[in-house]
Design an enzyme around this catalytic site. Sequence first.
Site, PDB file in Angstrom:
ATOM      1  N   ALA A 119      28.545  -0.468  70.516  1.00 13.17           N
ATOM      2  CA  ALA A 119      27.465  -0.774  69.575  1.00 13.17           C
ATOM      3  C   ALA A 119      26.850   0.507  69.016  1.00 13.17           C
ATOM      4  O   ALA A 119      26.237   0.476  67.963  1.00 13.17           O
ATOM      5  CB  ALA A 119      26.392  -1.605  70.278  1.00 13.17           C
ATOM      6  N   LYS A 120      26.977   1.599  69.737  1.00 14.21           N
ATOM      7  CA  LYS A 120      26.426   2.904  69.318  1.00 14.21           C
ATOM      8  C   LYS A 120      24.985   2.782  68.868  1.00 14.21           C
ATOM      9  O   LYS A 120      24.564   3.405  67.896  1.00 14.21           O
ATOM     10  CB  LYS A 120      27.309   3.548  68.235  1.00 14.21           C
ATOM     11  CG  LYS A 120      28.735   3.859  68.718  1.00 14.21           C
ATOM     12  CD  LYS A 120      29.546   4.661  67.721  1.00 14.21           C
ATOM     13  CE  LYS A 120      30.939   5.016  68.221  1.00 14.21           C
ATOM     14  NZ  LYS A 120      31.857   3.865  68.377  1.00 14.21           N
ATOM     15  N   ARG A 121      24.187   2.005  69.585  1.00 15.31           N
ATOM     16  CA  ARG A 121      22.788   1.838  69.246  1.00 15.31           C
ATOM     17  C   ARG A 121      21.990   3.076  69.634  1.00 15.31           C
ATOM     18  O   ARG A 121      22.405   3.860  70.515  1.00 15.31           O
ATOM     19  CB  ARG A 121      22.205   0.611  69.964  1.00 15.31           C
ATOM     20  CG  ARG A 121      22.863  -0.714  69.579  1.00 15.31           C
ATOM     21  CD  ARG A 121      22.706  -1.047  68.111  1.00 15.31           C
ATOM     22  NE  ARG A 121      23.052  -2.427  67.815  1.00 15.31           N
ATOM     23  CZ  ARG A 121      24.219  -2.847  67.323  1.00 15.31           C
ATOM     24  NH1 ARG A 121      25.188  -1.993  67.059  1.00 15.31           N
ATOM     25  NH2 ARG A 121      24.425  -4.126  67.067  1.00 15.31           N
TER      26      ARG A 121
END
Lengths: 298, 298
Positions: free
Chosen positions: A104-106
């Site tokens: 998700a690379k949040r």
Amino acid sequence: MNYADRLDQAVLSKGNPCLVGLDPHLDLMPEEFTAVRDPEATRQECASDVTRFLVGILDAVADIVPAVKPQLAFFEVLGPEGLAAYESVVAASHERGLIVIGDAKRGDIGSTAAAYAQAFLTGGPGSDPATLCDALTINPYLGSDSVQPFLEACDAAGAGLYILARTSNPSSAEFQTQGSPTLTERVADAIGAWGAERLGTCGFSSVGAVVGATHPAELVALRERMPHTPLLLPGFGAQGATAADVVGGFTEGCRGALVNSSRGILFAARDGGNWKDAARQAAQQMAEELSQALSSPA
Amino acid sequence: MNYADRLDQAVLSKGNPCLVGLDPHLDLMPEEFTAVRDPEATRQECASDVTRFLVGILDAVADIVPAVKPQLAFFEVLGPEGLAAYESVVAASHERGLIVIGDAKRGDIGSTAAAYAQAFLTGGPGSDPATLCDALTINPYLGSDSVQPFLEACDAAGAGLYILARTSNPSSAEFQTQGSPTLTERVADAIGAWGAERLGTCGFSSVGAVVGATHPAELVALRERMPHTPLLLPGFGAQGATAADVVGGFTEGCRGALVNSSRGILFAARDGGNWKDAARQAAQQMAEELSQALSSPA
């Protein structure tokens, strides 16, 4: 059990550090999936295609690989129905005994990061625990107070993190390798520090780093800089990295790193052949290539 | 019309650069919303509460402010039902003539970034155009090839971007102000270059930057470094920045920057009073404070 130990056991039991990236590019799906090619299809019809395709992939590779990595973007493009497909795929992965790393690379400020951590790792109101990830990829740009809520979620849920350090894409040097120490080196040192308090009995931490397999020399240096950090190495196959390129990320045999392949496995049946068989063969071939490279003397 | 001109017109017509952040913290919602407090409630019940609350907020502020910024994390925590609520809120914002900035802070390699750009800006299969954002926040850590698909989406859809440069949170200096030039300065220069090809007739670009209002001296320097870049300034109110702190981000009157307030407006009725009235009053007060600060001689 903490993430570090669960992952290490899964890798050792399969004898294979391959991670299958579940990136269902709608344009690349096998011909039998007609909704994703039909401009009149609803999101629900497209999302059903995606779920059926990925469950087929899971069935083809579940006995070979320890973990899968669904990429959120390809589900979000189908809206709420896509997110429901994502949750089905996570649950189906868990049913097949696979570790799930949500890609998700949040990254956001504290209270927002806490909501993301809840969404993916600890579970929001009314959520089904089977749909939560074992680990999540996050982006470190905002610094440690943006990482802290994810660390707390790891501690609460026995989950793991993979924090972007050096990415695999061509422009990654634009910001990541600038300065002295470089941004990547600063991030790597922070990852080491966050992870030091979260070591498993296996000797690895539950706080991992993403390091592109497309930079083999830097990979060796970063492995040394973060000796207890499990690495997630994207860039194998379609992005150009080979088995020889990833060897520097491992500590001992197949331990210490996961090598991701997405398109090379999911869409191996380019010629329209049996896509499940082709995916299985591609995963087996990747496992063999890695096994050979990892057993060769350096 | 491109995003830069649409935004500038909206700000001038309202005479107000306030941006209302739609961050529906479930714990802070007014008492009448019972599902979000009920451990037995379903996600659908919680998501209905969120939608009803935010549509109430939109009704309270739509004639005062030019734009709103829904924060994806607080919707994703409710899964697919939360994402459906997000889409309803975006559509309801558009019905009320508001510009919508999706606060997603996404960032990934090219093909994945393209899927995110489609999800939020140009529309995936079967999506409703009313649910797409006018602009999106993104994270620059991966460099220009990760930004390019978003730039292409801007060109295709007349959309805008806000790229993280200097964030408002306490740890933001950890990576962003390191090196010489600093990471923020490198990112600011890249934002200026990406934006130079996307200027509106108003003189501003469709490619904006996020700069925390909590760093007033750096804000002045970054305004000078990116003279044509529309700024999004978080940190007002709950995070501590005042109207005087944001003045340096503006170019002329209320043009050139949006000042975000989330909790200070959404949850203004702390004492359990009428939450819509309280939100409207808080938005009016913020507009007055900004108007005074922006009309005072420097």
